[in-house]
Design a protein around this motif. Structure first.
Motif, PDB file in Angstrom:
ATOM      1  N   LYS A  15      -0.164   6.501  -9.053  1.00 19.13           N
ATOM      2  CA  LYS A  15      -1.512   7.067  -9.094  1.00 19.13           C
ATOM      3  C   LYS A  15      -2.519   6.004  -8.646  1.00 19.13           C
ATOM      4  O   LYS A  15      -2.251   4.801  -8.772  1.00 19.13           O
ATOM      5  N   PRO A  16      -3.685   6.430  -8.188  1.00 17.16           N
ATOM      6  CA  PRO A  16      -4.700   5.439  -7.794  1.00 17.16           C
ATOM      7  C   PRO A  16      -5.027   4.463  -8.915  1.00 17.16           C
ATOM      8  O   PRO A  16      -5.302   3.281  -8.646  1.00 17.16           O
ATOM      9  N   GLU A  17      -4.967   4.927 -10.148  1.00 19.31           N
ATOM     10  CA  GLU A  17      -5.267   4.042 -11.277  1.00 19.31           C
ATOM     11  C   GLU A  17      -4.183   3.003 -11.535  1.00 19.31           C
ATOM     12  O   GLU A  17      -4.367   2.131 -12.397  1.00 19.31           O
TER      13      GLU A  17
ATOM     14  N   LEU B 110       0.844  -1.189   0.000  1.00 21.63           N
ATOM     15  CA  LEU B 110       0.000   0.000   0.000  1.00 21.63           C
ATOM     16  C   LEU B 110       0.883   1.243   0.000  1.00 21.63           C
ATOM     17  O   LEU B 110       1.809   1.346   0.826  1.00 21.63           O
ATOM     18  N   VAL B 111       0.619   2.156  -0.895  1.00 23.41           N
ATOM     19  CA  VAL B 111       1.415   3.369  -1.003  1.00 23.41           C
ATOM     20  C   VAL B 111       0.484   4.538  -1.303  1.00 23.41           C
ATOM     21  O   VAL B 111      -0.558   4.369  -1.948  1.00 23.41           O
TER      22      VAL B 111
ATOM     23  N   TRP C 134       3.579 -17.509 -15.667  1.00 29.10           N
ATOM     24  CA  TRP C 134       3.187 -16.396 -14.809  1.00 29.10           C
ATOM     25  C   TRP C 134       3.626 -16.646 -13.374  1.00 29.10           C
ATOM     26  O   TRP C 134       3.612 -17.783 -12.899  1.00 29.10           O
ATOM     27  N   GLY C 135       3.936 -15.556 -12.686  1.00 26.13           N
ATOM     28  CA  GLY C 135       4.100 -15.655 -11.254  1.00 26.13           C
ATOM     29  C   GLY C 135       2.747 -15.596 -10.578  1.00 26.13           C
ATOM     30  O   GLY C 135       1.700 -15.545 -11.231  1.00 26.13           O
ATOM     31  N   GLN C 136       2.769 -15.597  -9.230  1.00 24.48           N
ATOM     32  CA  GLN C 136       1.514 -15.605  -8.471  1.00 24.48           C
ATOM     33  C   GLN C 136       0.902 -14.212  -8.361  1.00 24.48           C
ATOM     34  O   GLN C 136      -0.268 -14.070  -7.996  1.00 24.48           O
ATOM     35  N   GLY C 137       1.684 -13.197  -8.700  1.00 22.30           N
ATOM     36  CA  GLY C 137       1.203 -11.825  -8.632  1.00 22.30           C
ATOM     37  C   GLY C 137       1.488 -11.169  -7.292  1.00 22.30           C
ATOM     38  O   GLY C 137       1.627 -11.843  -6.265  1.00 22.30           O
ATOM     39  N   THR C 138       1.595  -9.854  -7.315  1.00 23.73           N
ATOM     40  CA  THR C 138       1.776  -9.075  -6.100  1.00 23.73           C
ATOM     41  C   THR C 138       0.850  -7.861  -6.174  1.00 23.73           C
ATOM     42  O   THR C 138       0.773  -7.192  -7.199  1.00 23.73           O
ATOM     43  N   GLN C 139       0.135  -7.611  -5.087  1.00 22.86           N
ATOM     44  CA  GLN C 139      -0.866  -6.551  -5.052  1.00 22.86           C
ATOM     45  C   GLN C 139      -0.203  -5.200  -4.827  1.00 22.86           C
ATOM     46  O   GLN C 139       0.589  -5.038  -3.883  1.00 22.86           O
ATOM     47  N   VAL C 140      -0.565  -4.243  -5.658  1.00 23.71           N
ATOM     48  CA  VAL C 140      -0.159  -2.848  -5.470  1.00 23.71           C
ATOM     49  C   VAL C 140      -1.430  -2.021  -5.290  1.00 23.71           C
ATOM     50  O   VAL C 140      -2.318  -2.055  -6.150  1.00 23.71           O
ATOM     51  N   THR C 141      -1.502  -1.309  -4.182  1.00 25.49           N
ATOM     52  CA  THR C 141      -2.658  -0.461  -3.899  1.00 25.49           C
ATOM     53  C   THR C 141      -2.174   0.958  -3.666  1.00 25.49           C
ATOM     54  O   THR C 141      -1.319   1.193  -2.793  1.00 25.49           O
ATOM     55  N   VAL C 142      -2.695   1.882  -4.461  1.00 26.32           N
ATOM     56  CA  VAL C 142      -2.321   3.296  -4.347  1.00 26.32           C
ATOM     57  C   VAL C 142      -3.537   4.042  -3.812  1.00 26.32           C
ATOM     58  O   VAL C 142      -4.543   4.194  -4.507  1.00 26.32           O
ATOM     59  N   SER C 143      -3.423   4.488  -2.588  1.00 24.11           N
ATOM     60  CA  SER C 143      -4.564   5.119  -1.938  1.00 24.11           C
ATOM     61  C   SER C 143      -4.093   5.983  -0.788  1.00 24.11           C
ATOM     62  O   SER C 143      -3.096   5.672  -0.130  1.00 24.11           O
ATOM     63  N   SER C 144      -4.827   7.058  -0.549  1.00 27.09           N
ATOM     64  CA  SER C 144      -4.526   7.918   0.594  1.00 27.09           C
ATOM     65  C   SER C 144      -5.363   7.503   1.802  1.00 27.09           C
ATOM     66  O   SER C 144      -5.233   8.095   2.875  1.00 27.09           O
TER      67      SER C 144
END
Length: 115
Positions: free
Chosen positions: A86-88, A11-12, A105-115
């Motif tokens: 950016k949030p998008e 989360l960033v 494919w890898g398993q994936g890693t979640q990126v969340t952009v939010s204030s």
């Protein structure tokens, strides 16, 4: 067998940075192009960036100038440096390679952009 393991998501806040890593094994990493894709909820998976085995890279228009793809052939790792997030940009990010017509494919890693 081919294995791809992503890490570095989280989360960033908007405007922040993250660096994703993808550790590869099971193939001659240095000779393969490597890709980062992402998939947001309700959307199709799309190509974010590509790096060739020797030189050269490609970026989707939406990330050009903000993201940088790189690779360390000695460590068999590909990176995605993401700046000015950016949030998008919120999505699951996947590492990918293609070997004789087979997508890995890898398993994936979640990126969340939010204030």
């Amino acid at each position: 067998q081919v294995q791809l393991v992503e890490s570095g998501g989280g989360l960033v806040q908007p405007g922040g940075s993250l660096r994703l890593s993808c550790a590869a094994s099971g193939f001659t990493f240095s000779t393969y192009p490597m890709y980062w894709y992402r998939q947001a909820p309700g959307k199709e998976r799309g190509l974010v960036a590509r790096i060739y085995s020797v030189s050269g890279s490609y970026y989707a228009d939406s990330v050009k100038g903000r993201f940088t793809i790189s690779r360390d052939n000695a460590k068999k790792t590909v990176y995605l440096q993401m700046n000015s997030l950016k949030p998008e940009d919120t999505a699951v990010y996947y590492c990918n390679t293609l070997d004789r017509g087979v997508n890995y494919w890898g398993q994936g890693t979640q990126v969340t952009v939010s204030s």
